[in-house]
Each structure stands twice: as structure tokens, then as C-alpha cells.
Design a protein around this motif. Sequence first.
Motif, PDB file in Angstrom:
ATOM      1  N   ALA A   1      66.492 -27.329 -51.004  1.00 16.52           N
ATOM      2  CA  ALA A   1      67.364 -26.490 -51.840  1.00 16.52           C
ATOM      3  C   ALA A   1      68.712 -26.274 -51.166  1.00 16.52           C
ATOM      4  CB  ALA A   1      66.689 -25.154 -52.120  1.00 16.52           C
ATOM      5  N   LEU A   2      68.699 -26.029 -49.868  1.00  9.72           N
ATOM      6  CA  LEU A   2      69.957 -25.840 -49.137  1.00  9.72           C
ATOM      7  C   LEU A   2      70.756 -27.125 -49.066  1.00  9.72           C
ATOM      8  CD1 LEU A   2      68.811 -23.486 -46.240  1.00  9.72           C
ATOM      9  CD2 LEU A   2      69.883 -22.888 -48.415  1.00  9.72           C
ATOM     10  N   THR A   3      70.072 -28.261 -49.001  1.00  8.90           N
ATOM     11  CA  THR A   3      70.758 -29.546 -49.001  1.00  8.90           C
ATOM     12  C   THR A   3      71.509 -29.755 -50.308  1.00  8.90           C
ATOM     13  OG1 THR A   3      69.126 -30.469 -47.493  1.00  8.90           O
ATOM     14  CG2 THR A   3      70.431 -32.039 -48.754  1.00  8.90           C
ATOM     15  N   ILE A   4      70.928 -29.338 -51.422  1.00  5.23           N
ATOM     16  CA  ILE A   4      71.613 -29.442 -52.711  1.00  5.23           C
ATOM     17  C   ILE A   4      72.867 -28.575 -52.702  1.00  5.23           C
ATOM     18  CG2 ILE A   4      71.457 -28.840 -55.167  1.00  5.23           C
ATOM     19  CD1 ILE A   4      68.530 -29.803 -55.034  1.00  5.23           C
ATOM     20  N   LEU A   5      72.768 -27.352 -52.197  1.00  2.00           N
ATOM     21  CA  LEU A   5      73.945 -26.490 -52.109  1.00  2.00           C
ATOM     22  C   LEU A   5      75.004 -27.119 -51.203  1.00  2.00           C
ATOM     23  CD1 LEU A   5      72.275 -22.969 -51.862  1.00  2.00           C
ATOM     24  CD2 LEU A   5      73.511 -23.923 -53.816  1.00  2.00           C
ATOM     25  N   ALA A   6      74.591 -27.725 -50.106  1.00  3.11           N
ATOM     26  CA  ALA A   6      75.530 -28.377 -49.193  1.00  3.11           C
ATOM     27  C   ALA A   6      76.197 -29.581 -49.849  1.00  3.11           C
ATOM     28  CB  ALA A   6      74.811 -28.809 -47.917  1.00  3.11           C
ATOM     29  N   ASP A   7      75.421 -30.386 -50.561  1.00  3.23           N
ATOM     30  CA  ASP A   7      75.964 -31.578 -51.219  1.00  3.23           C
ATOM     31  C   ASP A   7      77.016 -31.234 -52.263  1.00  3.23           C
ATOM     32  OD1 ASP A   7      74.348 -33.158 -49.663  1.00  3.23           O
ATOM     33  OD2 ASP A   7      72.897 -33.607 -51.252  1.00  3.23           O
ATOM     34  N   HIS A   8      76.907 -30.048 -52.853  1.00  2.00           N
ATOM     35  CA  HIS A   8      77.865 -29.615 -53.874  1.00  2.00           C
ATOM     36  C   HIS A   8      78.903 -28.639 -53.322  1.00  2.00           C
ATOM     37  CE1 HIS A   8      76.025 -31.608 -57.303  1.00  2.00           C
ATOM     38  NE2 HIS A   8      74.867 -31.330 -56.741  1.00  2.00           N
ATOM     39  N   ASP A   9      78.948 -28.500 -51.986  1.00  2.00           N
ATOM     40  CA  ASP A   9      79.888 -27.573 -51.335  1.00  2.00           C
ATOM     41  C   ASP A   9      79.818 -26.182 -51.942  1.00  2.00           C
ATOM     42  OD1 ASP A   9      80.875 -29.507 -49.540  1.00  2.00           O
ATOM     43  OD2 ASP A   9      82.236 -30.274 -51.080  1.00  2.00           O
ATOM     44  N   ALA A  10      78.615 -25.761 -52.298  1.00  2.00           N
ATOM     45  CA  ALA A  10      78.427 -24.482 -52.973  1.00  2.00           C
ATOM     46  C   ALA A  10      78.094 -23.346 -52.022  1.00  2.00           C
ATOM     47  CB  ALA A  10      77.335 -24.617 -54.032  1.00  2.00           C
ATOM     48  N   ALA A  11      78.133 -23.605 -50.730  1.00  2.00           N
ATOM     49  CA  ALA A  11      77.854 -22.553 -49.750  1.00  2.00           C
ATOM     50  C   ALA A  11      78.334 -23.014 -48.387  1.00  2.00           C
ATOM     51  CB  ALA A  11      76.360 -22.245 -49.701  1.00  2.00           C
ATOM     52  N   LEU A  12      78.592 -22.051 -47.515  1.00  2.00           N
ATOM     53  CA  LEU A  12      78.891 -22.364 -46.122  1.00  2.00           C
ATOM     54  C   LEU A  12      77.557 -22.457 -45.394  1.00  2.00           C
ATOM     55  CD1 LEU A  12      81.762 -19.833 -45.403  1.00  2.00           C
ATOM     56  CD2 LEU A  12      81.975 -22.303 -45.705  1.00  2.00           C
ATOM     57  N   LEU A  13      77.279 -23.585 -44.801  1.00  2.00           N
ATOM     58  CA  LEU A  13      75.996 -23.785 -44.150  1.00  2.00           C
ATOM     59  C   LEU A  13      76.199 -24.086 -42.677  1.00  2.00           C
ATOM     60  CD1 LEU A  13      74.625 -25.881 -47.051  1.00  2.00           C
ATOM     61  CD2 LEU A  13      73.538 -23.817 -46.234  1.00  2.00           C
ATOM     62  N   GLY A  14      75.532 -23.317 -41.836  1.00  2.00           N
ATOM     63  CA  GLY A  14      75.551 -23.558 -40.399  1.00  2.00           C
ATOM     64  C   GLY A  14      74.353 -24.409 -40.019  1.00  2.00           C
ATOM     65  N   VAL A  15      74.608 -25.548 -39.390  1.00  2.00           N
ATOM     66  CA  VAL A  15      73.541 -26.483 -39.037  1.00  2.00           C
ATOM     67  C   VAL A  15      72.657 -25.890 -37.941  1.00  2.00           C
ATOM     68  CG1 VAL A  15      73.057 -28.796 -38.163  1.00  2.00           C
ATOM     69  CG2 VAL A  15      74.994 -28.425 -39.678  1.00  2.00           C
ATOM     70  N   SER A  16      71.373 -26.123 -38.069  1.00  2.00           N
ATOM     71  CA  SER A  16      70.400 -25.608 -37.113  1.00  2.00           C
ATOM     72  C   SER A  16      70.060 -26.665 -36.075  1.00  2.00           C
ATOM     73  CB  SER A  16      69.119 -25.201 -37.840  1.00  2.00           C
ATOM     74  OG  SER A  16      68.139 -24.786 -36.919  1.00  2.00           O
ATOM     75  N   THR A  17      69.802 -26.214 -34.880  1.00  2.00           N
ATOM     76  CA  THR A  17      69.308 -27.110 -33.842  1.00  2.00           C
ATOM     77  C   THR A  17      67.839 -26.830 -33.555  1.00  2.00           C
ATOM     78  OG1 THR A  17      70.030 -25.563 -32.136  1.00  2.00           O
ATOM     79  CG2 THR A  17      71.565 -27.317 -32.750  1.00  2.00           C
ATOM     80  N   VAL A  18      67.244 -25.968 -34.366  1.00  2.00           N
ATOM     81  CA  VAL A  18      65.855 -25.567 -34.171  1.00  2.00           C
ATOM     82  C   VAL A  18      64.979 -26.181 -35.261  1.00  2.00           C
ATOM     83  CG1 VAL A  18      64.296 -23.590 -33.997  1.00  2.00           C
ATOM     84  CG2 VAL A  18      66.642 -23.397 -33.179  1.00  2.00           C
TER      85      VAL A  18
END
Length: 103
Positions: free
Chosen positions: A62-79
Amino acid sequence: MVVVRLLGSVTAVTLTSLSSLKLVSTVILIAQHLQTLGANNGIVVPEFAAELGWSARRINPALTILADHDAALLGVSTVYPWRFYSLGCTGETRRFLRSATGS
């Protein structure tokens, strides 16, 4: 075949299973939650998922879809297993939500 309008572009989605429908509803619920929080607040993804009882397997796509559409600021996780650690609202979040829900 269901046609979903996302950020002005028409995307054809085939809902072949309940999991596909669940993914769409998850994306919309996350966007609604972000919009409720407002631009100055964000979500810590593992905490948000724990509150809702969701696994990384449900929330990551779900977050990937938001990221693909630039619909949210997403901080990448290293965990592992989280793909994103934080999530923030933008002006695109509201437009994404409006186009996805038709309201």
C-alpha cells in the motif's frame, strides 16, 4: 476489470481476489489517516501498523502505491521487514484521496 482514477491518470486494475480489494482499501485508509493528521504530523510506519494489527506484508504494498504516485512523503527503512519507516502528508495526498474516492 475496475478502472481507478489516480492523480489524474486512469489506471486499470483487475480485482481478481479479495487481497486486491483489500490492498485498494488499505491505500485509501492510509491516505485518509494521513490527511486527518495534517501536514505537520507524520506516521511512524511500524507503530501505525501495530496499532491497526497489520503486518509488513499488508502495509508495504500500500505504501509503495502511495510512493509510486508521489502521494506521500516516505522515509525509507533500513529495518527488515519494513520498506518504509515514516510517512508524511503532502498536497498530493489530498488530491490522491479525492481522485481515489471520487469525493
